[in-house]
Design a protein around this motif. Structure first.
Motif, PDB file in Angstrom:
ATOM      1  N   PRO A  72     101.022 -42.170 -28.138  1.00  0.00           N
ATOM      2  CA  PRO A  72     101.178 -43.370 -28.957  1.00  0.00           C
ATOM      3  C   PRO A  72     100.844 -43.169 -30.439  1.00  0.00           C
ATOM      4  N   LEU A  73     100.070 -42.141 -30.760  1.00  0.00           N
ATOM      5  CA  LEU A  73      99.562 -41.989 -32.126  1.00  0.00           C
ATOM      6  C   LEU A  73      99.817 -40.598 -32.687  1.00  0.00           C
ATOM      7  N   ARG A  74     100.044 -40.523 -33.991  1.00  0.00           N
ATOM      8  CA  ARG A  74     100.265 -39.225 -34.646  1.00  0.00           C
ATOM      9  C   ARG A  74      99.067 -38.297 -34.501  1.00  0.00           C
ATOM     10  N   ALA A  75      97.860 -38.847 -34.611  1.00  0.00           N
ATOM     11  CA  ALA A  75      96.662 -37.997 -34.504  1.00  0.00           C
ATOM     12  C   ALA A  75      96.569 -37.362 -33.115  1.00  0.00           C
ATOM     13  N   LEU A  76      96.890 -38.127 -32.094  1.00  0.00           N
ATOM     14  CA  LEU A  76      96.872 -37.586 -30.730  1.00  0.00           C
ATOM     15  C   LEU A  76      97.983 -36.560 -30.557  1.00  0.00           C
ATOM     16  N   ALA A  77      99.129 -36.800 -31.176  1.00  0.00           N
ATOM     17  CA  ALA A  77     100.229 -35.835 -31.115  1.00  0.00           C
ATOM     18  C   ALA A  77      99.787 -34.495 -31.699  1.00  0.00           C
ATOM     19  N   ARG A  78      99.132 -34.550 -32.831  1.00  0.00           N
ATOM     20  CA  ARG A  78      98.672 -33.312 -33.482  1.00  0.00           C
ATOM     21  C   ARG A  78      97.653 -32.593 -32.594  1.00  0.00           C
ATOM     22  N   GLU A  79      96.728 -33.339 -32.005  1.00  0.00           N
ATOM     23  CA  GLU A  79      95.715 -32.754 -31.121  1.00  0.00           C
ATOM     24  C   GLU A  79      96.373 -32.064 -29.924  1.00  0.00           C
ATOM     25  N   LYS A  80      97.318 -32.733 -29.277  1.00  0.00           N
ATOM     26  CA  LYS A  80      97.986 -32.160 -28.109  1.00  0.00           C
ATOM     27  C   LYS A  80      98.879 -30.992 -28.509  1.00  0.00           C
ATOM     28  N   LEU A 144     101.926 -49.786 -22.184  1.00  0.00           N
ATOM     29  CA  LEU A 144     103.169 -50.515 -21.905  1.00  0.00           C
ATOM     30  C   LEU A 144     103.007 -52.010 -22.155  1.00  0.00           C
ATOM     31  N   GLY A 145     101.833 -52.534 -21.871  1.00  0.00           N
ATOM     32  CA  GLY A 145     101.600 -53.964 -22.032  1.00  0.00           C
ATOM     33  C   GLY A 145     101.065 -54.364 -23.393  1.00  0.00           C
ATOM     34  N   ALA A 146     100.920 -53.413 -24.303  1.00  0.00           N
ATOM     35  CA  ALA A 146     100.329 -53.706 -25.610  1.00  0.00           C
ATOM     36  C   ALA A 146     101.347 -54.343 -26.551  1.00  0.00           C
ATOM     37  N   GLU A 147     100.866 -55.274 -27.353  1.00  0.00           N
ATOM     38  CA  GLU A 147     101.722 -55.848 -28.390  1.00  0.00           C
ATOM     39  C   GLU A 147     102.050 -54.771 -29.397  1.00  0.00           C
ATOM     40  N   GLY A 148     103.236 -54.820 -29.945  1.00  0.00           N
ATOM     41  CA  GLY A 148     103.629 -53.838 -30.955  1.00  0.00           C
ATOM     42  C   GLY A 148     104.280 -52.614 -30.331  1.00  0.00           C
ATOM     43  N   ARG A 149     103.484 -51.692 -29.806  1.00  0.00           N
ATOM     44  CA  ARG A 149     104.012 -50.433 -29.287  1.00  0.00           C
ATOM     45  C   ARG A 149     104.528 -50.519 -27.858  1.00  0.00           C
ATOM     46  N   GLY A 150     104.026 -51.435 -27.094  1.00  0.00           N
ATOM     47  CA  GLY A 150     104.395 -51.539 -25.685  1.00  0.00           C
ATOM     48  C   GLY A 150     105.887 -51.654 -25.439  1.00  0.00           C
ATOM     49  N   PRO A 151     106.573 -52.576 -26.120  1.00  0.00           N
ATOM     50  CA  PRO A 151     108.016 -52.711 -25.878  1.00  0.00           C
ATOM     51  C   PRO A 151     108.804 -51.441 -26.208  1.00  0.00           C
ATOM     52  N   THR A 152     108.439 -50.744 -27.278  1.00  0.00           N
ATOM     53  CA  THR A 152     109.138 -49.502 -27.625  1.00  0.00           C
ATOM     54  C   THR A 152     108.949 -48.466 -26.529  1.00  0.00           C
ATOM     55  N   LEU A 153     107.725 -48.341 -26.045  1.00  0.00           N
ATOM     56  CA  LEU A 153     107.455 -47.396 -24.970  1.00  0.00           C
ATOM     57  C   LEU A 153     108.232 -47.774 -23.710  1.00  0.00           C
ATOM     58  N   GLU A 154     108.256 -49.056 -23.389  1.00  0.00           N
ATOM     59  CA  GLU A 154     108.959 -49.511 -22.183  1.00  0.00           C
ATOM     60  C   GLU A 154     110.460 -49.202 -22.266  1.00  0.00           C
TER      61      GLU A 154
END
Length: 160
Positions: A72-80, A144-154
């Protein structure tokens, strides 16, 4: 269960053992017994520090083709990205808002780490590498249920 028992290359097993990973945690054993290294679908809903990343790596490394790791986040993407890049013999690409490989270049990687927004964009723009994926891992799928990012992920997951 030991790392030596897993269907991984000698280089990968040696890498994990050099990092002190020799025995699997019970949730990791359960994932192996559920077929994660045989291409079976799996939802790992386990506590922090119980080995979810290793389960994801095992799924991606045994998939028999390219893998996508959605975050969900750029920082996590960089870490992974950094974590997976340390794996011997594994070529890793990244696609986020601030660090990008051109879409056509992503087809060359064994593992692509990307934010859900970037995956959504790749799908909508017809990126051919999406159709070649053998494994998709979604980190933080509970969003998935979060406002904002949830719909894009779904929508992204539905399209995949």
């Amino acid at each position: 269960m030991r790392v030596r028992d897993l269907p991984l290359s000698t280089d990968l097993r040696d890498h994990y053992e050099s990092q002190g990973v020799e025995e699997l945690y019970p949730p990791q054993v359960a994932a192996v017994e559920s077929g994660v290294a045989e291409g079976k679908n799996l939802v790992a809903a386990i506590p922090t520090a119980s080995g979810k990343t290793f389960i994801a790596e095992l799924a991606m490394l045994t998939a028999g083709g390219p893998a996508l790791y959605i975050v969900p986040l750029r920082a996590l993407a960089r870490e992974k990205y950094e974590t997976f890049s340390a794996l011997p013999g594994v070529d890793v690409g990244i696609s986020t808002g601030d660090f990008d490989s051109p879409a056509e270049d992503l087809a060359a990687f064994d593992v692509v780490v990307a934010t859900s927004e970037k995956v959504d964009s790749a799908i909508r723009n017809g990126a051919e590498w999406i159709g070649d994926l053998a494994c998709v891992v979604v980190d933080e799928v509970h969003l998935l249920g979060a406002e904002g990012r949830g719909p894009t992920l779904e929508v992204t997951l539905a399209n995949l």
